[in-house]
Design a protein around this motif. Structure first.
Motif, PDB file in Angstrom:
ATOM      1  N   HIS A 100       0.844  -1.208   0.000  1.00  0.00           N
ATOM      2  CA  HIS A 100       0.000   0.000   0.000  1.00  0.00           C
ATOM      3  C   HIS A 100       0.879   1.258   0.000  1.00  0.00           C
ATOM      4  N   LEU A 101       1.704   1.378  -1.033  1.00  0.00           N
ATOM      5  CA  LEU A 101       2.620   2.507  -1.123  1.00  0.00           C
ATOM      6  C   LEU A 101       1.979   3.707  -1.811  1.00  0.00           C
ATOM      7  N   ASN A 102       2.556   4.859  -1.552  1.00  0.00           N
ATOM      8  CA  ASN A 102       2.014   6.122  -2.052  1.00  0.00           C
ATOM      9  C   ASN A 102       2.531   6.411  -3.464  1.00  0.00           C
ATOM     10  N   VAL A 103       2.095   5.582  -4.412  1.00  0.00           N
ATOM     11  CA  VAL A 103       2.508   5.705  -5.800  1.00  0.00           C
ATOM     12  C   VAL A 103       1.292   5.998  -6.667  1.00  0.00           C
ATOM     13  N   LYS A 104       1.450   6.920  -7.603  1.00  0.00           N
ATOM     14  CA  LYS A 104       0.386   7.266  -8.533  1.00  0.00           C
ATOM     15  C   LYS A 104       0.762   6.755  -9.923  1.00  0.00           C
ATOM     16  N   ILE A 105      -0.112   5.980 -10.520  1.00  0.00           N
ATOM     17  CA  ILE A 105       0.133   5.416 -11.845  1.00  0.00           C
ATOM     18  C   ILE A 105      -0.780   6.127 -12.836  1.00  0.00           C
ATOM     19  N   ALA A 106      -0.186   6.878 -13.748  1.00  0.00           N
ATOM     20  CA  ALA A 106      -0.955   7.601 -14.754  1.00  0.00           C
ATOM     21  C   ALA A 106      -0.827   6.883 -16.082  1.00  0.00           C
ATOM     22  N   ALA A 107      -1.907   6.248 -16.510  1.00  0.00           N
ATOM     23  CA  ALA A 107      -1.901   5.404 -17.704  1.00  0.00           C
ATOM     24  C   ALA A 107      -2.619   6.103 -18.849  1.00  0.00           C
ATOM     25  N   THR A 108      -1.860   6.515 -19.849  1.00  0.00           N
ATOM     26  CA  THR A 108      -2.446   7.194 -20.998  1.00  0.00           C
ATOM     27  C   THR A 108      -2.758   6.195 -22.117  1.00  0.00           C
ATOM     28  N   HIS A 109      -3.382   6.704 -23.186  1.00  0.00           N
ATOM     29  CA  HIS A 109      -3.677   5.888 -24.364  1.00  0.00           C
ATOM     30  C   HIS A 109      -4.494   4.645 -24.011  1.00  0.00           C
ATOM     31  N   ALA A 110      -5.491   4.820 -23.173  1.00  0.00           N
ATOM     32  CA  ALA A 110      -6.366   3.715 -22.784  1.00  0.00           C
ATOM     33  C   ALA A 110      -7.522   3.568 -23.776  1.00  0.00           C
ATOM     34  N   GLY A 111      -8.059   2.363 -23.877  1.00  0.00           N
ATOM     35  CA  GLY A 111      -9.261   2.126 -24.673  1.00  0.00           C
ATOM     36  C   GLY A 111      -9.041   2.088 -26.175  1.00  0.00           C
ATOM     37  N   ILE A 112     -10.143   1.906 -26.914  1.00  0.00           N
ATOM     38  CA  ILE A 112     -10.052   1.786 -28.378  1.00  0.00           C
ATOM     39  C   ILE A 112      -9.753   3.117 -29.052  1.00  0.00           C
ATOM     40  N   SER A 113      -9.887   4.223 -28.339  1.00  0.00           N
ATOM     41  CA  SER A 113      -9.609   5.534 -28.938  1.00  0.00           C
ATOM     42  C   SER A 113      -8.119   5.751 -29.189  1.00  0.00           C
ATOM     43  N   VAL A 114      -7.284   4.766 -28.839  1.00  0.00           N
ATOM     44  CA  VAL A 114      -5.889   4.791 -29.272  1.00  0.00           C
ATOM     45  C   VAL A 114      -5.844   4.706 -30.801  1.00  0.00           C
TER      46      VAL A 114
END
Length: 313
Positions: A100-114
């Motif tokens: 349970h670490l204080n890390v933020k994961i920002a995931a771009t280019h998700a979904g079929i709209s890639v």
């Protein structure tokens, strides 16, 4: 009538990082050789000493982010959703989620709209993967204003957060002066008592447009709810809508298995059995093509949502 401003949530992410970086020196940004695409390059230009390019090594990047968080830093690890949730799942689960670490994961280019990148890069399973990790917060913002607010909220939240971002430009539907973001709380965008559409991310704007069209053409009053935080889910808002309108339709640019529709169905089956229709990717892979055309083919644009509602009244 002025044209509605559009901006990709990945670009909003880059701008939000710079704004936060001005105030918080403990914010560190990591990227996996995709700074131009994820827009962390905006932060890199402003604060080069606090941007780490981990190369094409997403699993290692999650380990680096975990280590930085233990030293008191607040790392934002960025790459495409396919690599953040898919390739690095084990490291996210065991190195970030389990302790349970204080890390933020920002995931771009998700979904079929890639779009033209095709099925291998169109991650339609990431919400399901991330919401299955104990203690992981899952956010899928709708526009520029909500994304910036979500990034700020993620920074101030102590624990792991997964933020889903898109490649395609999307219309700004929120008012910057009146908008307030709260983790775990949905937003009622339109009143209505005939049925409720619950949507998230890129699909919120076309859901709103479809609701307006239904009111004008058919006198059907659709309640529209934006669920920007899929986990924890705003149970109170969903249960209230189910009780008052009797029917729920969920709309998401994600598989109907494991995403928003599943979260809503899980809740309602336990606490208030309600008819639910899930609009999304129907247990199939995407394909290569222009993003707008793909959204139309898979029924995730205004026309598709409108037809689905008419067919399920």
């Amino acid at each position: 009538m002025s044209e509605i401003k559009k901006i990709a949530t990945r670009e909003s992410y880059g701008n939000a990082l710079v704004e936060l970086g001005e105030t918080y020196s403990d914010l560190i940004v990591l990227d996996a050789d995709l700074a131009a695409a994820t827009k962390t390059g905006i932060f890199k230009k402003a604060y080069p000493a606090r941007h780490i390019d981990c190369g094409i090594a997403e699993c290692n990047m999650m380990g680096v982010a975990a280590g930085l968080s233990i030293t008191g830093k607040v790392p934002f690890a960025s790459t495409f959703a396919m690599f953040a949730a898919g390739r690095a799942y084990e490291q996210v689960r065991n190195s970030i989620g389990y302790p349970h670490l204080n890390v933020k994961i920002a995931a771009t280019h998700a979904g079929i709209s890639v779009g033209e990148d095709g099925a291998t890069h169109q991650c339609n399973e990431d919400i399901g993967l991330m919401r299955s990790i104990p203690g992981m917060v899952v956010i899928n913002p709708v526009d520029d204003i909500e994304t910036k607010a979500a990034i700020k909220a993620a920074y101030h939240y102590n624990g792991p957060v997964y933020i889903r971002l898109g490649r395609l430009v999307t219309p700004i539907i929120n008012n910057s002066k009146s908008y307030h973001f709260t983790l775990g709380k949905g937003v009622l965008l339109r009143e209505g008592n005939d049925l409720t559409v619950i949507s998230t991310g890129l699909c919120v704007a076309p859901a709103l447009a479809a609701a307006k069209e239904l009111a004008e053409k058919k006198n059907i009053q659709v309640r529209v709810i934006n669920i920007h935080t899929i986990k924890p889910l705003d149970e109170e808002l969903v249960l209230k809508a189910a009780a008052e309108t009797g029917k729920i339709i969920t709309v998401e640019e994600h598989s109907v298995i494991g995403g928003l529709g599943s979260a809503v169905s899980d809740l309602l089956s336990e606490k208030l059995p309600t008819q639910v229709l899930k609009i999304g990717i129907q247990d199939c892979f995407g394909e290569s093509g222009p993003a707008v055309d793909l959204l139309h083919k898979y029924g995730l644009d205004q026309e598709g949502i409108y037809k689905a509602i008419i067919g399920n009244l």
